[in-house]
Design a protein around this motif. Structure first.
Motif, PDB file in Angstrom:
ATOM      1  N   LYS A  77      41.174  39.438  38.021  1.00 55.28           N
ATOM      2  CA  LYS A  77      41.729  38.477  38.970  1.00 55.28           C
ATOM      3  C   LYS A  77      41.120  37.117  38.667  1.00 55.28           C
ATOM      4  O   LYS A  77      39.992  37.029  38.170  1.00 55.28           O
ATOM      5  CB  LYS A  77      41.391  38.881  40.406  1.00 55.28           C
ATOM      6  N   VAL A  79      40.213  33.204  40.229  1.00 50.19           N
ATOM      7  CA  VAL A  79      40.022  32.366  41.407  1.00 50.19           C
ATOM      8  C   VAL A  79      40.119  30.933  40.928  1.00 50.19           C
ATOM      9  O   VAL A  79      39.451  30.540  39.975  1.00 50.19           O
ATOM     10  CB  VAL A  79      38.658  32.622  42.074  1.00 50.19           C
ATOM     11  N   PHE A 101      43.837  33.802  43.093  1.00 48.05           N
ATOM     12  CA  PHE A 101      43.436  33.673  44.487  1.00 48.05           C
ATOM     13  C   PHE A 101      42.728  32.345  44.707  1.00 48.05           C
ATOM     14  O   PHE A 101      42.233  31.740  43.764  1.00 48.05           O
ATOM     15  CB  PHE A 101      42.502  34.833  44.876  1.00 48.05           C
ATOM     16  N   ALA A 106      38.944  36.124  49.103  1.00 48.15           N
ATOM     17  CA  ALA A 106      40.348  36.561  49.104  1.00 48.15           C
ATOM     18  C   ALA A 106      40.601  37.568  47.980  1.00 48.15           C
ATOM     19  O   ALA A 106      41.319  38.549  48.165  1.00 48.15           O
ATOM     20  CB  ALA A 106      41.275  35.359  48.957  1.00 48.15           C
ATOM     21  N   ALA A 107      40.010  37.351  46.834  1.00 43.11           N
ATOM     22  CA  ALA A 107      40.208  38.255  45.687  1.00 43.11           C
ATOM     23  C   ALA A 107      39.575  39.620  45.947  1.00 43.11           C
ATOM     24  O   ALA A 107      40.132  40.644  45.554  1.00 43.11           O
ATOM     25  CB  ALA A 107      39.631  37.637  44.422  1.00 43.11           C
ATOM     26  N   THR A 110      41.428  42.293  48.441  1.00 40.84           N
ATOM     27  CA  THR A 110      42.596  43.048  47.992  1.00 40.84           C
ATOM     28  C   THR A 110      42.212  44.345  47.303  1.00 40.84           C
ATOM     29  O   THR A 110      43.076  45.104  46.899  1.00 40.84           O
ATOM     30  CB  THR A 110      43.470  42.209  47.042  1.00 40.84           C
TER      31      THR A 110
END
Length: 111
Positions: A77, A79, A101, A106-107, A110
């Motif tokens: 992911k 950021v 994200f 926030a990452a 999930t």
């Protein structure tokens, strides 16, 4: 470019990148990410919050590490908080391959 590595929730490896990622610094990023993946890191978050500039070599590194981590059953992911950088990801459609994200929190929510 400066790289810092941390672990979140005991299972997520965060690599914070500070500075520009271009053809002169992208190999350093690739080396660090590949070493982490080869060493068993399966859930990577690459924090680009402090990156002001990245070029196509940086995109190549991100796609390459995505393939490597995915092949091992992991996730990657990104950021990013800079609209200019987010726009590059959108234009190149990288956001269709790697989720982006606004924050590390926030990452990690999930997972």
């Amino acid at each position: 470019m400066d790289l810092r590595t941390d672990t979140v929730n005991g299972t997520v490896t965060v690599v914070a990148v500070d500075g520009d990622v271009d053809m002169s610094t992208a190999p350093q990023l690739e080396e660090r990410l590949s070493a982490l993946s080869s060493g068993g890191a399966r859930n990577l978050i690459i924090d680009l919050t402090d990156v002001e500039f990245l070029d196509s070599s940086a995109l190549g590194v991100l796609v390459g590490i995505h393939k490597q981590v995915s092949a091992a059953g992991g996730t990657i992911k990104l950021v990013c908080g800079h609209p200019r950088i987010e726009r590059i990801f959108a234009i190149t459609r990288l956001t269709e391959v790697i989720p982006v994200f606004e924050s590390i929190d926030a990452a990690t929510r999930t997972d």
